[in-house]
Each structure stands twice: as structure tokens, then as C-alpha cells.
Design a protein around this motif. Structure first.
Motif, short mmCIF file in Angstrom:
data_model
loop_
_atom_site.label_atom_id
_atom_site.label_comp_id
_atom_site.label_asym_id
_atom_site.label_seq_id
_atom_site.Cartn_x
_atom_site.Cartn_y
_atom_site.Cartn_z
N SER A 309 -7.69 30.10 54.89
CA SER A 309 -7.81 31.49 54.45
C SER A 309 -7.36 32.48 55.53
O SER A 309 -6.95 33.60 55.21
N THR A 310 -7.42 32.08 56.80
CA THR A 310 -7.03 33.01 57.88
C THR A 310 -5.53 33.33 57.80
O THR A 310 -5.09 34.38 58.28
N ASP A 313 -4.76 36.63 55.86
CA ASP A 313 -5.33 37.88 56.32
C ASP A 313 -4.22 38.78 56.86
O ASP A 313 -3.89 38.76 58.05
#
Length: 329
Positions: A309-310, A313
Motif C-alpha cells: 500500500s505504501t 501513497d
């Protein structure tokens, strides 16, 4: 008594011959070492370095595929001068090749000091050599240099057990994305979890694109890693051949290929000779204040497959959907 005297005389002759053999061998070894060091000095001499710088500038200013052919056909004094400089430069490699072929340079020193210099400059001037052969009709020109290149490459293959790994932190985390470039017949890519120390991931590298949705040139924003003390970035490493690394270099425009072996921690036990490289964005292509720079939804869809998920970002950076194609930098 006579037999004893004859035996002593024969033994004396044998000893003399052995001494002469070892002295001759040592003299020859000293000679070929000195010749090898003499070539090192010539390659590092100020005149040679100035010639090399002049040719590097010309190559940077003339990137076209047919630049060498046009150079040879030109009647302009400046172009003729550059052609002569290239031939002067290549003549030293031809001379080294003759010395190597005749056993007049120490092979260990030769391979240790000249292998990269020989292969890299052959790659740079191969088109000039082939064009020069065709232009003159003499296809023997620089044949010894060409033979020497093949010998160096054979030596590398025979004596190097080095493995090359690429560290991926963006789209190179995804086997499908890797396969789109490498196209292995097996479509098999073993990815080993790894961490690079001293670098952090950032959305700050731009690449010129043409947006099909907007019907105009834009800048695509892509993932990059930048140096930062105490930082670390998760990724993967996967083994590649030299040819495959060349394909990745072509793919990763606006990035530099750097060795990062000392900064890599991996689940795979690396051997001392193994090398890990990665692609780090060139600072001149960092994101500025452009209003036509976007994170591409299609690229986000690729990195999303890495299940991290990073990676997604992107903060307040604008997003753009639709197809795009790469344009020249």
C-alpha cells in the motif's frame, strides 16, 4: 675415471642449460610485465586522455545512428580532423591487440586492467569501424582489435562466476512488468525479498509522455529512490543476464543504473562476486513545478499488483487516466 669426468661435464651442461632456461624465463616475464605497464601508462597519458575527452564530446553531440558514415563522407576540415582522431585512438587498441596476440604483454595484467576499456570502446566505435571498412573497401581494418574483443569476452565467460541481480522497488516488483521487458521464453522470474539501506522511495521522477486522453505531451511522474541517511526501502532482487540488464537500461529512461551491492540485505544468500544494481532517477528529471505532470492510473495499476500500500501513497499529486506512450527526452 674418464667416465666420471664425462658425467661431471654432462651434469655441468645440464645445470647451465637449466640456469639459462630459468634466467630466460624470468627475463621474458619481466619484459612482458613491463610492456603491459607501458601500455597502462600510455592509456593514462595526458595526450591520450585529451584525445578521449575530445571524442567523448563529439559522440555526445552526434548521437545519430549514421553519424560515423556522414563523418567519413564529409569534406569539412573539422570533420576530417575528428575522423583522424578516431583512427589515432583506435590504432592504440590495434597495437595492443598485436602485442597481446604475440604474447608480448602479461596476460594477467592485461585482463585485469584492459578488459572493460577494450570492450566498451569497441562497442562505442564498432559502427565507425564497420563504416570505415565499407568506405575504403578494406575489410581487414582493425581485425586484430575485433579478435582481441572476442578473446576478452571469452575470458569473462570462462572465468567469471559472477551473478547479476536487479533491485526492483516500483514496477520491477511485478513479474508481469518484468516480463514485458525481458520476455523470457519460460516467463519465469524468481523474486527474492530485499531491502536497500540508505535510500527512500519517492514519487519525484518525470518522463516525457504523450497522453492519448489529453492529446498533448505531458510529464509522467514515476517512482524513484533517493539517498537519505538512516532510511531503507523494501523491494525485491532478481537475477538477470548481461543482455537482460541491457534491456532494462533501455527501458528505464531518465534513470541511471548504479551498483548498490553493499547496501542490499536479502533473503537470498549473495556470493562475494555477486553484483546488485538498481535504477536511480537522474536529478535533472526530478519533478518541479510543472502543471502538466501526472501520476498515471495505468502505472498505479501495475505497482498495485505488488500488494504494498505504501507504493500508492502519492499525496496530492494529480492523477491521469487513459493510454499514453513514451516520447523522446
Amino acid at each position: 675415471m674418464i667416465e666420471t669426468s664425462a658425467l661431471i661435464e654432462a651434469l655441468g651442461i645440464v645445470i647451465t642449460l637449466l640456469v639459462a632456461f630459468f634466467v630466460g624465463r624470468q627475463t621474458y616475464a619481466h619484459f612482458i610485465r613491463n610492456r603491459a605497464f607501458a601500455y597502462i601508462e600510455r592509456f593514462n597519458h595526458k595526450d591520450f586522455m585529451e584525445l578521449r575527452i575530445a571524442l567523448e564530446k563529439w559522440l555526445a553531440q552526434n548521437p545519430r545512428v549514421d553519424s560515423f558514415r556522414l563523418l567519413l563522407a564529409s569534406k569539412e576540415p573539422e570533420e576530417i580532423e575528428i575522423s583522424i582522431k578516431i583512427r589515432t585512438f583506435l590504432n592504440l587498441f590495434q597495437e595492443l591487440a598485436v602485442a597481446f596476440e604475440k604474447g608480448m604483454v602479461d596476460k594477467n595484467i592485461f585482463y585485469y586492467n584492459f578488459d572493460f576499456l577494450i570492450t566498451s570502446h569497441w562497442d562505442r566505435f564498432e559502427e565507425f569501424i564497420f563504416a570505415y571498412r565499407a568506405y575504403t573497401g578494406d575489410y581487414t581494418i582493425y581485425k586484430r582489435f575485433e579478435w582481441m574483443v572476442k578473446e576478452v569476452k571469452c575470458h569473462r565467460r570462462a572465468f567469471s562466476s559472477r551473478r547479476i541481480f536487479a533491485f526492483g522497488y516500483g514496477s520491477l516488483l511485478v513479474p508481469e512488468s518484468i516480463h514485458a521487458t525481458l520476455k523470457r521464453p519460460s516467463a519465469s522470474y524468481t523474486l527474492h525479498p530485499a531491502t536497500i539501506q540508505g535510500y527512500r522511495r519517492e514519487w519525484n521522477l518525470t518522463v516525457p509522455l504523450f497522453s492519448e486522453a489529453l492529446q498533448k505531451p505531458i510529464l509522467g511522474i514515476f517512482l524513484n529512490i533517493i539517498k537519505e541517511k538512516g532510511a531503507s526501502t523494501q523491494g525485491v532482487i532478481f537475477e538477470v543476464s548481461e543482455e537482460e540488464l541491457g534491456l532494462l537500461r533501455q527501458r528505464e529512461i531518465n534513470y541511471d543504473c548504479l551498483e548498490v551491492t553493499p547496501y542490499i540485505q536479502s533473503s537470498l544468500a549473495l556470493e562475494p562476486k555477486d553484483v546488485v544494481v538498481t535504477f536511480v532517477g537522474q536529478e535533472r528529471h526530478y519533478l518541479g513545478q510543472s502543471s502538466d505532470a501526472y501520476v498515471l492510473e495505468r502505472y498505479l495499476g501495475i505497482v498495485q499488483k505488488a500488494n504494498d500500500s505504501t507504493l500508492l501513497d502519492i499525496g496530492s499529486l494529480p492523477r491521469l487516466d487513459g493510454a499514453y506512450r513514451f516520447s523522446s527526452s
